[in-house]
Design a protein around this motif. Structure first.
Motif, mmCIF file in Angstrom:
data_model
loop_
_atom_site.group_PDB
_atom_site.id
_atom_site.type_symbol
_atom_site.label_atom_id
_atom_site.label_comp_id
_atom_site.label_asym_id
_atom_site.label_seq_id
_atom_site.Cartn_x
_atom_site.Cartn_y
_atom_site.Cartn_z
ATOM 1 N N THR A 103 0.838 -1.194 0.000
ATOM 2 C CA THR A 103 0.000 0.000 0.000
ATOM 3 C C THR A 103 0.876 1.247 0.000
ATOM 4 O O THR A 103 1.844 1.338 0.763
ATOM 5 N N VAL A 104 0.533 2.172 -0.851
ATOM 6 C CA VAL A 104 1.291 3.419 -0.949
ATOM 7 C C VAL A 104 0.332 4.603 -0.899
ATOM 8 O O VAL A 104 -0.872 4.463 -1.138
ATOM 9 N N ARG A 105 0.904 5.744 -0.582
ATOM 10 C CA ARG A 105 0.093 6.958 -0.494
ATOM 11 C C ARG A 105 0.812 8.092 -1.226
ATOM 12 O O ARG A 105 2.029 8.208 -1.170
ATOM 13 N N LEU A 106 0.023 8.933 -1.828
ATOM 14 C CA LEU A 106 0.580 10.047 -2.599
ATOM 15 C C LEU A 106 1.271 11.076 -1.710
ATOM 16 O O LEU A 106 0.774 11.440 -0.648
ATOM 17 N N GLU A 107 2.415 11.506 -2.192
ATOM 18 C CA GLU A 107 3.046 12.706 -1.655
ATOM 19 C C GLU A 107 3.394 13.574 -2.847
ATOM 20 O O GLU A 107 3.495 13.086 -3.964
ATOM 21 N N VAL A 108 3.549 14.841 -2.586
ATOM 22 C CA VAL A 108 3.927 15.743 -3.670
ATOM 23 C C VAL A 108 5.380 16.137 -3.469
ATOM 24 O O VAL A 108 5.750 16.637 -2.410
ATOM 25 N N ALA A 109 6.181 15.848 -4.467
ATOM 26 C CA ALA A 109 7.601 16.177 -4.390
ATOM 27 C C ALA A 109 7.871 17.444 -5.180
ATOM 28 O O ALA A 109 7.350 17.623 -6.280
ATOM 29 N N ASP A 110 8.663 18.304 -4.590
ATOM 30 C CA ASP A 110 9.055 19.530 -5.267
ATOM 31 C C ASP A 110 10.483 19.330 -5.769
ATOM 32 O O ASP A 110 11.423 19.285 -4.984
ATOM 33 N N GLN A 111 10.614 19.163 -7.063
ATOM 34 C CA GLN A 111 11.938 18.941 -7.619
ATOM 35 C C GLN A 111 12.325 20.129 -8.469
ATOM 36 O O GLN A 111 11.819 20.303 -9.575
ATOM 37 N N ASP A 112 13.182 20.936 -7.917
ATOM 38 C CA ASP A 112 13.629 22.143 -8.628
ATOM 39 C C ASP A 112 12.457 23.000 -9.080
ATOM 40 O O ASP A 112 12.428 23.509 -10.203
ATOM 41 N N GLY A 113 11.471 23.130 -8.198
ATOM 42 C CA GLY A 113 10.345 24.002 -8.511
ATOM 43 C C GLY A 113 9.224 23.334 -9.275
ATOM 44 O O GLY A 113 8.147 23.898 -9.420
ATOM 45 N N ALA A 114 9.470 22.118 -9.751
ATOM 46 C CA ALA A 114 8.408 21.398 -10.468
ATOM 47 C C ALA A 114 7.784 20.368 -9.528
ATOM 48 O O ALA A 114 8.492 19.619 -8.867
ATOM 49 N N LEU A 115 6.476 20.376 -9.458
ATOM 50 C CA LEU A 115 5.789 19.442 -8.575
ATOM 51 C C LEU A 115 5.566 18.120 -9.302
ATOM 52 O O LEU A 115 5.123 18.092 -10.446
ATOM 53 N N ARG A 116 5.877 17.043 -8.594
ATOM 54 C CA ARG A 116 5.685 15.712 -9.180
ATOM 55 C C ARG A 116 5.051 14.802 -8.155
ATOM 56 O O ARG A 116 5.332 14.901 -6.962
ATOM 57 N N PRO A 117 4.189 13.903 -8.625
ATOM 58 C CA PRO A 117 3.630 12.922 -7.699
ATOM 59 C C PRO A 117 4.706 11.917 -7.291
ATOM 60 O O PRO A 117 5.572 11.560 -8.079
ATOM 61 N N LEU A 118 4.627 11.523 -6.042
ATOM 62 C CA LEU A 118 5.588 10.572 -5.479
ATOM 63 C C LEU A 118 4.783 9.652 -4.573
ATOM 64 O O LEU A 118 3.855 10.124 -3.890
ATOM 65 N N PHE A 119 5.112 8.371 -4.572
ATOM 66 C CA PHE A 119 4.365 7.470 -3.704
ATOM 67 C C PHE A 119 5.263 6.902 -2.621
ATOM 68 O O PHE A 119 6.400 6.524 -2.870
ATOM 69 N N ARG A 120 4.730 6.877 -1.410
ATOM 70 C CA ARG A 120 5.474 6.382 -0.263
ATOM 71 C C ARG A 120 4.721 5.207 0.339
ATOM 72 O O ARG A 120 3.506 5.283 0.538
ATOM 73 N N PRO A 121 5.434 4.115 0.634
ATOM 74 C CA PRO A 121 4.763 2.971 1.253
ATOM 75 C C PRO A 121 4.174 3.350 2.612
ATOM 76 O O PRO A 121 4.789 4.095 3.378
ATOM 77 N N VAL A 122 2.991 2.853 2.881
ATOM 78 C CA VAL A 122 2.339 3.076 4.163
ATOM 79 C C VAL A 122 2.763 1.938 5.078
ATOM 80 O O VAL A 122 2.660 0.775 4.709
ATOM 81 N N ALA A 123 3.249 2.289 6.251
ATOM 82 C CA ALA A 123 3.703 1.260 7.184
ATOM 83 C C ALA A 123 2.568 0.303 7.503
ATOM 84 O O ALA A 123 1.470 0.727 7.833
ATOM 85 N N ALA A 124 2.863 -0.976 7.389
ATOM 86 C CA ALA A 124 1.813 -1.976 7.628
ATOM 87 C C ALA A 124 1.621 -2.150 9.127
ATOM 88 O O ALA A 124 2.514 -1.889 9.911
#
Ligand SMILES: [Zn+2]
Length: 124
Positions: A103-124
């Motif tokens: 299971t993963v959850r969306l995070e928003v990553a700011d890479q050099d000013g550009a926003l990109r979706p990033l997924f992080r595993p949710v601790a089980a």
């Protein structure tokens, strides 16, 4: 028919990320959901989409790791709870927390000013 403000799909998507939201398109003709930002439905060729907001929760369908510039970058195809898949980068977490079905959850990553979706595993 009242016209809506014309924003490119990419602009709507970016605006969603700026609000911490993952927005996706749903075809008004065949109801196919997609995170591919396109002007044509990949299923029926329809051109009429509505925007919806994803919960940002999903599961890893599969992922790949590539080494670039001395860092390992993992890219996953994530199946969102709403039933569509999208490709995005995974957060830098220990490899044992990543597996197909995790299971993963969306995070928003700011890479050099550009926003990109990033997924992080949710601790089980
Ligand atoms: Zn369609």
């Amino acid at each position: 028919m009242p016209s809506e403000p014309v924003l490119s799909p990419a602009a709507v998507f970016q605006d969603g990320l700026a609000h911490g939201e993952l927005r996706y398109q749903r075809c008004r003709w065949c109801a196919t959901r997609s995170a591919q930002l396109s002007l044509l439905c990949g299923t029926c060729g329809g051109t009429d989409f509505s925007w919806e907001r994803s919960s940002g929760q999903g599961r890893i369908h599969h992922f790949t790791a590539t080494a670039a510039a001395g860092q390992v970058e993992r890219t996953a195809v994530v199946e969102l709870d709403e039933g569509f898949r999208m490709s995005a980068q995974l957060a830098a977490v220990p490899a044992h927390r990543l597996w197909p079905g995790a299971t993963v959850r969306l995070e928003v990553a700011d890479q050099d000013g550009a926003l990109r979706p990033l997924f992080r595993p949710v601790a089980a």
